[in-house]
Design an enzyme around this catalytic site. Structure first.
Site, PDB file in Angstrom:
ATOM      1  N   GLU A 177       1.232  90.155  34.012  1.00 20.50           N
ATOM      2  CA  GLU A 177       1.111  91.424  33.277  1.00 20.50           C
ATOM      3  C   GLU A 177       2.279  91.604  32.290  1.00 20.50           C
ATOM      4  OE1 GLU A 177       0.148  94.770  35.857  1.00 20.50           O
ATOM      5  OE2 GLU A 177      -1.750  93.838  36.407  1.00 20.50           O
ATOM      6  N   GLU A 308      -6.313  89.247  39.588  1.00 19.43           N
ATOM      7  CA  GLU A 308      -6.186  90.480  40.369  1.00 19.43           C
ATOM      8  C   GLU A 308      -7.461  91.289  40.184  1.00 19.43           C
ATOM      9  OE1 GLU A 308      -2.535  92.758  39.992  1.00 19.43           O
ATOM     10  OE2 GLU A 308      -1.358  90.919  39.825  1.00 19.43           O
TER      11      GLU A 308
HETATM   12  O1  AHR Z   1      -1.573  94.345  42.998  1.00 24.39           O
HETATM   13  C1  AHR Z   1      -0.652  95.365  42.747  1.00 24.39           C
HETATM   14  C2  AHR Z   1      -0.089  95.295  41.346  1.00 24.39           C
HETATM   15  O2  AHR Z   1      -1.085  95.551  40.411  1.00 24.39           O
HETATM   16  C3  AHR Z   1       0.476  93.981  40.909  1.00 24.39           C
HETATM   17  O3  AHR Z   1       1.781  93.780  41.328  1.00 24.39           O
HETATM   18  C4  AHR Z   1       0.422  94.078  39.417  1.00 24.39           C
HETATM   19  O4  AHR Z   1       0.275  92.826  38.798  1.00 24.39           O
HETATM   20  C5  AHR Z   1      -0.758  94.993  39.162  1.00 24.39           C
HETATM   21  O5  AHR Z   1      -0.461  95.991  38.273  1.00 24.39           O
END
Ligand code: AHR
Length: 505
Positions: A177, A308
């Site tokens: 991110e 994710e």
């Molecule tokens: O999964 C929780 C968080 O969500 C992670 O650390 C981040 O990459 C995302 O914003």
């Protein structure tokens, strides 16, 4: 009242793209009780463990054939300095985990512990490097430390820490991110950083890296375009994807607002349908990113990774807001089954996906009780287990000639199918809260025998598993599958997930 009947055609003799097993990947961040208390309890714990790693968690996850595990973050990855997590534990420096709960991280779970965990799980490691606050040398050294054979400064250090042989570590994330917690960069800034970090993360011996560039937030197609364009700027066909082999994006199912995401267990019908509609949006997002990638990489040599995904609810009352601990109901399970149908349809470009996160955080497979240590398998766990036969199977196209029932924009019946080793596996979800449906499977190009089916459902969508009721939502045999002239008729009760497997005659 007669059931809704939905015809579906599957050409069982026409194989589509292979469903990469890594679409069933996982994610373990130093966040809340995912690593500490979840995967790792320390060697002195009363919970049975090997080198501090919980054996009950390992056993449960092995039953899923988990293909890979992403670590150490997430946002944590961009403040993690791997050298703090090697050597004797008493000498490891601690740090503050500023992203997640402002708690002290003692670095007792580090590189060796993570690789030991992956070996116990039989999963491939996927390591996210620190691009946000680390250096190119730090990442380059980490790759050397883990994967180089023979003799070198990092190899000597590894050997001094008790590991002679290198590990195989293909998957490396170039940060996380980068548009947010990973450095607040613009796409152009990040593209330049990714180039440097990717270049100096070397292939050592036969360990060929699969570098995954940190990609877009949800529908930020411009981010994807910036990264893909950069491939051409570097010589296109002469050096395709030299420093990155894939790029990622993240998408969470959050039907509420960022401030009030909604409750995991207390929700009504409107919340439910809004959630499933949000989840279904992942189809549009994968299509959007894949379309951009097709312009620059029509041969599909660069992989798309959704590293994710999952539901994100308000934390459970009384728990640390920075620990992201949430319950998991039948609704979460249906979110997962819907995602997998969509992933299977995009198997030609989507090569990996990682649910966030495996234990005790967000849409977890496993919840552990902080006081008693008791372990509970969530409804989402069961979807991963029921669907594991799709891993590395050839996808089969499913056509629904007369359309499917819908609630507003949400199609309430979802299907996907695959074949592997002479077996066909069909996954079917009925997302409607109240209405059952009968699916008329027209199996063309082959017949199936030895049919067996399983169902995951419960009295209410809010039902979930606890230490006192661990099997409130658990799969059971489904006997409402009947042979027809053209294939099979599968009865789907309201709000249910069913898998049907059969041998090709
Ligand atoms: O999964 C929780 C968080 O969500 C992670 O650390 C981040 O990459 C995302 O914003």
């Amino acid at each position: 009242m007669s059931n809704i009947v939905v015809p579906a055609i599957i050409n069982v003799d026409v194989e589509g793209a292979v469903i990469n097993r890594h679409l069933y990947g996982h994610f373990a961040e130093h966040l809340g009780r995912c690593v500490y208390g979840g995967f790792y309890v320390g060697e002195d714990s009363e919970v049975p463990n090997e080198g501090g790693i919980r054996l009950d968690v390992v056993e449960a996850l092995r039953a899923l054939n988990i293909p890979n595990l992403r670590w150490p973050g997430g946002c944590f990855a961009d403040e993690y300095h791997w050298m703090d997590g090697i050597g004797p534990k008493v000498e490891r420096p601690s740090m503050v985990n500023t992203h997640w709960g402002n708690v002290e991280e003692n670095n007792h779970f580090g590189t060796h512990e993570f690789l030991a965990l992956c070996e116990l799980l039989g999963a491939e490691p996927y390591i996210s490097g620190n691009v946000g606050s680390g250096t190119v040398k730090e990442m380059s050294d980490w790759v050397e430390y883990l994967t180089r054979e023979g003799d070198s400064p990092m190899v000597r250090l590894r050997k001094a820490n008790g590991r002679d042989q290198p590990w195989q570590v293909r998957f490396w994330g170039l940060g996380n991110e980068a548009w947010g917690c990973g450095g607040n960069m613009t796409a152009e800034q990040y593209a330049a950083e990714a180039r440097r970090f990717g270049t100096y993360s070397r292939n050592h011996g036969d360990n060929k890296l699969y570098r995954i560039a940190a990609g877009a937030n949800s529908a930020d197609y411009a981010w994807t375009e910036t990264l893909m364009k950069m491939l051409g700027e570097l010589g296109c066909a002469n050096r395709p994807a030299a420093f990155m082999q894939a790029l990622s994006f993240h998408y969470y199912t959050i039907p509420g607002t960022w401030q009030n995401k909604g409750d995991a267990t207390r929700f009504g019908p409107d919340d439910y349908y809004a959630t499933l509609a949000q989840a279904a949006r992942v189809d549009e997002l994968i299509t959007g990113h894949a379309n951009v990638m097709d312009c620059y990489d029509p041969g599909k040599t660069v992989g798309l990774v959704l590293d994710e995904w999952g539901t994100w609810w308000n934390v459970e009352p009384g728990t640390n807001p920075g620990f992201l601990y949430q319950q998991n109901t039948l609704r979460d399970a249906l979110v997962a089954s819907l995602h997998f149908d969509i992933f299977h349809r995009h198997a030609d470009r989507l090569v990996m996906a990682n649910i966030a996160q495996t234990v005790n955080v967000l849409q977890a497979m496993i919840l552990t009780d902080p006081d008693t240590g008791a372990l509970v398998l969530t409804p989402t766990y069961h979807v991963f287990e029921m669907n594991k036969g799709h891993q590395d199977a050839a996808s089969l196209r499913v056509d629904l000639p007369t359309g499917v029932p819908a609630r507003d924009t949400l199609k309430t019946v979802s299907l996907s199918a695959s074949r592997k080793n002479g077996e066909v596996l069909v996954s079917l979800s009925n997302l409607d809260i109240d209405e059952p449906a009968d699916i008329e499977l027209d199996l063309r190009g082959g017949a199936v025998t030895d049919v067996h089916a399983r169902i995951l459902t419960a009295g209410a969508l809010q039902d979930h598993n606890t230490p006192a009721t661990p099997a409130a939502v658990a799969p059971r045999t489904h006997d409402q599958v009947t042979a027809t002239a053209g294939g099979l008729r599968v009865h789907l009760p309201a709000h249910s997930f069913v898998t049907v497997a059969g041998r090709l005659a």
